[in-house]
Write a protein that holds these residues in place. Structure first.
Motif, PDB file in Angstrom:
ATOM      1  N   LEU A  25       4.255  26.608   6.245  1.00  0.00           N
ATOM      2  CA  LEU A  25       5.470  26.478   7.058  1.00  0.00           C
ATOM      3  C   LEU A  25       5.890  27.823   7.636  1.00  0.00           C
ATOM      4  N   ALA A  26       5.669  28.900   6.885  1.00  0.00           N
ATOM      5  CA  ALA A  26       6.054  30.222   7.374  1.00  0.00           C
ATOM      6  C   ALA A  26       5.166  30.699   8.507  1.00  0.00           C
ATOM      7  N   ASP A  27       3.912  30.238   8.530  1.00  0.00           N
ATOM      8  CA  ASP A  27       2.943  30.733   9.505  1.00  0.00           C
ATOM      9  C   ASP A  27       2.871  29.900  10.776  1.00  0.00           C
ATOM     10  N   GLY A  28       3.533  28.755  10.815  1.00  0.00           N
ATOM     11  CA  GLY A  28       3.452  27.932  12.023  1.00  0.00           C
ATOM     12  C   GLY A  28       3.795  26.492  11.724  1.00  0.00           C
ATOM     13  N   ALA A  29       2.939  25.599  12.168  1.00  0.00           N
ATOM     14  CA  ALA A  29       3.152  24.166  11.961  1.00  0.00           C
ATOM     15  C   ALA A  29       2.181  23.653  10.905  1.00  0.00           C
ATOM     16  N   CYS A  30       2.542  22.537  10.265  1.00  0.00           N
ATOM     17  CA  CYS A  30       1.641  22.012   9.243  1.00  0.00           C
ATOM     18  C   CYS A  30       1.753  20.505   9.116  1.00  0.00           C
ATOM     19  N   ILE A  31       0.690  19.939   8.559  1.00  0.00           N
ATOM     20  CA  ILE A  31       0.590  18.512   8.256  1.00  0.00           C
ATOM     21  C   ILE A  31       0.243  18.405   6.776  1.00  0.00           C
ATOM     22  N   GLY A  32       0.830  17.444   6.097  1.00  0.00           N
ATOM     23  CA  GLY A  32       0.494  17.197   4.705  1.00  0.00           C
ATOM     24  C   GLY A  32      -0.491  16.044   4.592  1.00  0.00           C
ATOM     25  N   LEU A  33      -1.342  16.071   3.579  1.00  0.00           N
ATOM     26  CA  LEU A  33      -2.320  15.005   3.369  1.00  0.00           C
ATOM     27  C   LEU A  33      -2.388  14.653   1.892  1.00  0.00           C
ATOM     28  N   TYR A  34      -2.308  13.352   1.609  1.00  0.00           N
ATOM     29  CA  TYR A  34      -2.660  12.843   0.282  1.00  0.00           C
ATOM     30  C   TYR A  34      -3.750  11.807   0.480  1.00  0.00           C
ATOM     31  N   ALA A  35      -4.842  11.930  -0.264  1.00  0.00           N
ATOM     32  CA  ALA A  35      -5.988  11.036  -0.110  1.00  0.00           C
ATOM     33  C   ALA A  35      -6.075  10.069  -1.280  1.00  0.00           C
ATOM     34  N   LEU A  73       0.520  12.486   5.648  1.00  0.00           N
ATOM     35  CA  LEU A  73      -0.443  11.413   5.851  1.00  0.00           C
ATOM     36  C   LEU A  73      -0.942  10.931   4.499  1.00  0.00           C
ATOM     37  N   MET A  74      -0.937   9.644   4.288  1.00  0.00           N
ATOM     38  CA  MET A  74      -1.431   9.050   3.050  1.00  0.00           C
ATOM     39  C   MET A  74      -2.564   8.110   3.429  1.00  0.00           C
ATOM     40  N   LEU A  75      -3.794   8.568   3.238  1.00  0.00           N
ATOM     41  CA  LEU A  75      -4.960   7.888   3.787  1.00  0.00           C
ATOM     42  C   LEU A  75      -5.936   7.479   2.689  1.00  0.00           C
ATOM     43  N   PRO A 173      -2.077   9.176  12.562  1.00  0.00           N
ATOM     44  CA  PRO A 173      -1.883   7.768  12.171  1.00  0.00           C
ATOM     45  C   PRO A 173      -0.558   7.592  11.434  1.00  0.00           C
ATOM     46  N   ASP A 174       0.030   6.424  11.558  1.00  0.00           N
ATOM     47  CA  ASP A 174       1.250   6.087  10.843  1.00  0.00           C
ATOM     48  C   ASP A 174       0.844   5.521   9.480  1.00  0.00           C
ATOM     49  N   THR A 175       1.239   6.174   8.397  1.00  0.00           N
ATOM     50  CA  THR A 175       0.756   5.767   7.075  1.00  0.00           C
ATOM     51  C   THR A 175       1.911   5.500   6.131  1.00  0.00           C
ATOM     52  N   THR A 176       1.634   4.722   5.101  1.00  0.00           N
ATOM     53  CA  THR A 176       2.585   4.443   4.026  1.00  0.00           C
ATOM     54  C   THR A 176       1.839   4.503   2.689  1.00  0.00           C
ATOM     55  N   CYS A 177       2.603   4.475   1.604  1.00  0.00           N
ATOM     56  CA  CYS A 177       1.989   4.437   0.282  1.00  0.00           C
ATOM     57  C   CYS A 177       1.171   3.162   0.123  1.00  0.00           C
ATOM     58  N   LEU A 178       0.043   3.273  -0.548  1.00  0.00           N
ATOM     59  CA  LEU A 178      -0.841   2.127  -0.762  1.00  0.00           C
ATOM     60  C   LEU A 178      -0.698   1.641  -2.201  1.00  0.00           C
ATOM     61  N   THR A 179      -0.415   0.366  -2.355  1.00  0.00           N
ATOM     62  CA  THR A 179      -0.200  -0.215  -3.673  1.00  0.00           C
ATOM     63  C   THR A 179      -1.529  -0.426  -4.397  1.00  0.00           C
ATOM     64  N   PRO A 180      -1.484  -0.589  -5.719  1.00  0.00           N
ATOM     65  CA  PRO A 180      -2.718  -0.907  -6.437  1.00  0.00           C
ATOM     66  C   PRO A 180      -3.411  -2.144  -5.878  1.00  0.00           C
ATOM     67  N   GLU A 181      -2.624  -3.176  -5.536  1.00  0.00           N
ATOM     68  CA  GLU A 181      -3.212  -4.408  -5.014  1.00  0.00           C
ATOM     69  C   GLU A 181      -3.942  -4.163  -3.705  1.00  0.00           C
ATOM     70  N   SER A 182      -3.346  -3.368  -2.823  1.00  0.00           N
ATOM     71  CA  SER A 182      -3.985  -3.093  -1.530  1.00  0.00           C
ATOM     72  C   SER A 182      -5.245  -2.261  -1.677  1.00  0.00           C
ATOM     73  N   LEU A 183      -5.376  -1.576  -2.816  1.00  0.00           N
ATOM     74  CA  LEU A 183      -6.562  -0.758  -3.078  1.00  0.00           C
ATOM     75  C   LEU A 183      -7.566  -1.467  -3.976  1.00  0.00           C
ATOM     76  N   GLY A 184      -7.300  -2.752  -4.253  1.00  0.00           N
ATOM     77  CA  GLY A 184      -8.230  -3.536  -5.048  1.00  0.00           C
ATOM     78  C   GLY A 184      -8.145  -3.299  -6.532  1.00  0.00           C
ATOM     79  N   LEU A 185      -7.013  -2.785  -7.016  1.00  0.00           N
ATOM     80  CA  LEU A 185      -6.843  -2.510  -8.433  1.00  0.00           C
ATOM     81  C   LEU A 185      -5.952  -3.559  -9.082  1.00  0.00           C
ATOM     82  N   GLU A 186      -6.183  -3.794 -10.357  1.00  0.00           N
ATOM     83  CA  GLU A 186      -5.294  -4.662 -11.119  1.00  0.00           C
ATOM     84  C   GLU A 186      -3.937  -3.987 -11.260  1.00  0.00           C
TER      85      GLU A 186
END
Length: 509
Positions: A25-35, A73-75, A173-186
């Motif tokens: 943030l101090a050096d310019g612009a930034c994007i966050g990513l969670y995979a 971004l949550m991808l 991309p427009d992203t949201t949190c992904l639930t366990p069900e949407s990721l194929g998890l119990e």
């Protein structure tokens, strides 16, 4: 435009005391990513309870980053393939993240990301997290280096960065949190698990240091009293919603407030000092995995190779039945079963009970630590690989340098839950048994069993093993290996690489 940084969030889901984010943030612009990485989500240690906690954190983090002009971004996808997709849309100049000491799957992932950044000519700057030292040559002086990391004041909440150009915002991309069900998890079964997020972590830290923690030293061993008297910060440390440095400084500030005071203040001082020491011990255990990633897969001390059968598929019928009973909380030992059932619902139990569960599986049931550690990892919302696998080996007697502790589940029940309040909560079938029999229900006379509505062997199992026999057998096997040729030399090697140079104080739980 100014430099565009991508901040890769992993086990550091916060904005305060976050060096990569502050620099970006101090050096310019930034994007966050969670995979959301399938290879990690489907690892044998992972459970939907971890994802639920992470998603709590991500929702709070997304809002906090938005106010700093940093979209999150949550991808779903594997790194570095996700970076490839993102790079096609937005030409980032550099990648910033904290170092991670994790599972073998994350270690291999990080090596792939390093190759990707080199191929693209992008700088990847990794920052130290906790007190763990990467590429450490030896443990001498490690505590001093830990203190050097902790002494500087925590970084404040960063100021907003430069807004992203409209063209960049449209490309994201427009992203949201992904639930366990949407990721194929119990879905998670842990209906009483702790919520995530930095605000929840800070609230717990404050309440522990000023309200709940006075009896920490005396109460931490009890699964009943410890649920309130322990800090309960372990999941927040595991996922970085609160930094160790923030907790360290808050503890020191509290000790300054207590300085010179008498009466109950002396209890507070002892408990806060004890907690502060465990912050260092947290990094000490993670450092073991950093220095030797194979700790996840094989015995720290090779003297113990072949001592137990590692492959569950080749276990005997008895071995499989014992493992299944232990997992389900049906061993016939009330304290073991109550702790396991508590984990199934809450995802947390105090450290002594964790050690007892692991010890019982390794010694009484003679099961290899790998499958049992993986099962417990799925139950612990606060699963931290470095602490978890180091402790699993310690409690299984395969380090060769630690005291062999074979817990008596009956004595632990009598000492830590004398009125069986904890046992009765989690094992309802035993609720009506009289106090004098509830810790050893198999000793209860048949008439009293009938009057209590609990027939042992039908409503609650007989003990799966006999304690004294299992204890003696395990002790004999362990000490036979410890006295074998070459064992002392191997133990010396382990100590030089991993041994504490300070008096041990336990762990952070």
């Amino acid at each position: 435009m100014a430099m565009l940084s991508l901040v890769w969030f992993k086990r550091d889901l916060r904005t305060a005391d976050h060096a990569p984010l502050s620099d970006a943030l101090a050096d310019g612009a930034c994007i966050g990513l969670y995979a959301y990485e399938p290879s990690i989500l489907n690892a044998p240690e992972q459970d939907a309870c971890h994802l639920d906690f992470i998603n709590h954190c991500l929702e709070e983090l997304r809002h906090a980053l938005a106010s700093l002009n940093c979209p999150l971004l949550m991808l779903k996808g594997e790194m570095p393939e996700l970076l490839d997709r993102l790079y096609e849309q937005v030409r980032i100049d550099r990648l910033l993240s904290y170092e991670e000491t994790g599972l073998g799957v994350t270690y291999e992932r990080d090596k792939r990301v390093a190759r990707w950044t080199r191929q693209r000519g992008i700088t990847w700057k990794e920052y130290p997290q906790h007190g763990v030292v990467r590429r450490l040559e030896h443990r001498d002086g490690w505590s001093r280096r830990w203190l050097e990391r902790m002494r500087p004041d925590p970084l404040p909440e960063p100021k907003p960065g430069r807004p992203l150009p409209t063209s960049v915002m449209k490309a994201l991309p427009d992203t949201t949190c992904l639930t366990p069900e949407s990721l194929g998890l119990e879905p998670s079964t842990k209906s009483e698990a702790q919520p995530g997020g930095s605000q929840a972590g800070l609230t717990l830290l404050n309440s522990f240091l000023h309200e709940r923690g006075r009896d920490y030293q005396q109460a931490m061993s009890s699964p009943l009293e410890g649920a309130d008297a322990c800090s309960r910060l372990s999941p927040h440390f595991a996922y970085g919603t609160l930094s160790i440095r923030e907790a360290y400084h808050a503890s020191n500030n509290r000790l300054q407030e207590l300085k010179g005071k008498r009466g109950k203040a002396s209890l507070w001082r002892s408990s806060v000092q004890s907690f502060s020491r465990r912050l260092r011990w947290q990094s000490h255990f993670i450092q073991k995995l950093e220095d030797e990633p194979d700790i996840e897969f094989r015995n720290i001390n090779r003297t113990f190779d072949g001592l137990r059968n590692e492959d569950p598929d080749s276990w005997s019928t008895q071995g499989k039945e014992r493992f299944d009973a232990w997992c389900r909380g049906q061993t016939g030992y009330p304290m073991i079963d109550a702790c396991m059932r508590c984990l199934h619902t809450t995802g947390w139990i105090n450290f002594r009970m964790r050690a007892m569960l692991m010890s019982f599986a390794s010694y009484h049931l003679w099961l290899h630590w790998r499958p049992t550690a993986q099962y417990l990892a799925r139950q612990f919302v606060d699963f931290e690989p470095g602490i978890h696998y180091s402790q699993a080996q310690m409690q299984s007697g395969v380090t060769g340098i630690n005291t062999v502790r074979i817990y008596s589940p009956i004595k632990q029940a009598q000492d830590q839950d004398p009125k069986a309040i904890f046992i009765r909560r989690w094992i309802p079938e035993l609720r009506e048994l009289p106090d004098e029999y509830i810790h050893q229900p198999e000793a209860c006379p048949l008439m009293i069993q009938a009057m209590s509505g609990c027939e042992i062997g039908r409503d609650y199992p007989q003990p799966i093993v006999e304690h004294k026999t299992a204890y003696r057998t395990a002790q004999s096997k362990i000490f036979q290996r410890r006295s074998s040729p070459g064992a002392r030399q191997e133990a010396q090697r382990v100590y030089l690489k991993h041994g504490s140079r300070r008096r041990p104080h336990g762990t952070m739980y």
